[in-house]
Design a protein around this motif. Structure first.
Motif, PDB file in Angstrom:
ATOM      1  N   HIS A  80       0.798  -1.130   0.081  1.00 12.90           N
ATOM      2  CA  HIS A  80       0.044  -0.060   0.092  1.00 12.90           C
ATOM      3  C   HIS A  80       1.012   1.167  -0.020  1.00 12.90           C
ATOM      4  N   THR A  81       1.754   1.238   0.765  1.00 12.74           N
ATOM      5  CA  THR A  81       2.895   2.227   0.788  1.00 12.74           C
ATOM      6  C   THR A  81       3.632   2.661  -0.376  1.00 12.74           C
ATOM      7  N   ALA A  82       3.811   1.603  -1.086  1.00 13.21           N
ATOM      8  CA  ALA A  82       4.686   1.677  -2.455  1.00 13.21           C
ATOM      9  C   ALA A  82       3.732   2.118  -3.477  1.00 13.21           C
ATOM     10  N   VAL A  83       2.580   1.740  -3.465  1.00 10.58           N
ATOM     11  CA  VAL A  83       1.679   2.217  -4.462  1.00 10.58           C
ATOM     12  C   VAL A  83       1.315   3.584  -4.057  1.00 10.58           C
ATOM     13  N   LEU A  85       1.884   6.417  -7.027  1.00  8.37           N
ATOM     14  CA  LEU A  85       0.785   7.601  -7.518  1.00  8.37           C
ATOM     15  C   LEU A  85       1.241   8.692  -7.450  1.00  8.37           C
ATOM     16  N   ASN A  86       1.681   9.129  -6.077  1.00 11.85           N
ATOM     17  CA  ASN A  86       2.041  10.568  -5.994  1.00 11.85           C
ATOM     18  C   ASN A  86       3.393  10.997  -6.894  1.00 11.85           C
ATOM     19  N   TYR A  87       4.167   9.968  -6.899  1.00 13.77           N
ATOM     20  CA  TYR A  87       5.196  10.196  -8.249  1.00 13.77           C
ATOM     21  C   TYR A  87       4.767  10.603  -9.475  1.00 13.77           C
ATOM     22  N   TRP A  88       3.815   9.601  -9.861  1.00 11.78           N
ATOM     23  CA  TRP A  88       3.057   9.754 -11.240  1.00 11.78           C
ATOM     24  C   TRP A  88       2.253  11.194 -11.256  1.00 11.78           C
ATOM     25  N   LEU A  89       1.575  11.358 -10.327  1.00 15.59           N
ATOM     26  CA  LEU A  89       0.813  12.785 -10.447  1.00 15.59           C
ATOM     27  C   LEU A  89       1.792  13.864 -10.466  1.00 15.59           C
ATOM     28  N   PHE A  90       2.807  13.931  -9.531  1.00 18.35           N
ATOM     29  CA  PHE A  90       3.706  15.010  -9.735  1.00 18.35           C
ATOM     30  C   PHE A  90       4.160  15.046 -11.124  1.00 18.35           C
TER      31      PHE A  90
END
Length: 56
Positions: A18-21, A25-30
């Motif tokens: 869950h932490t890795a996902v 997602l945060n990286y992808w959105l950024f």
């Protein structure tokens, strides 16, 4: 008793997943927002033909 303590000191695998996902997602959105902003600066949207108020 030691087995019980050890079980609570290491996070479960689903928690790590869950932490890795979430980090992905945060990286992808950024990155996608950064790309959107860069594209906007390089290719500004042309202004639409605006009606001039003096021509009313």
């Amino acid at each position: 008793m030691a087995a019980e303590v050890k079980r609570f000191t290491n996070p479960p695998a689903i928690s790590e997943l869950h932490t890795a996902v979430g980090q992905y997602l945060n990286y992808w959105l950024f990155v996608s927002e950064l790309c959107r902003l860069c594209d906007r600066d390089r290719n500004p949207v042309p202004a639409r033909n605006r009606r001039n108020d003096s021509q009313t």
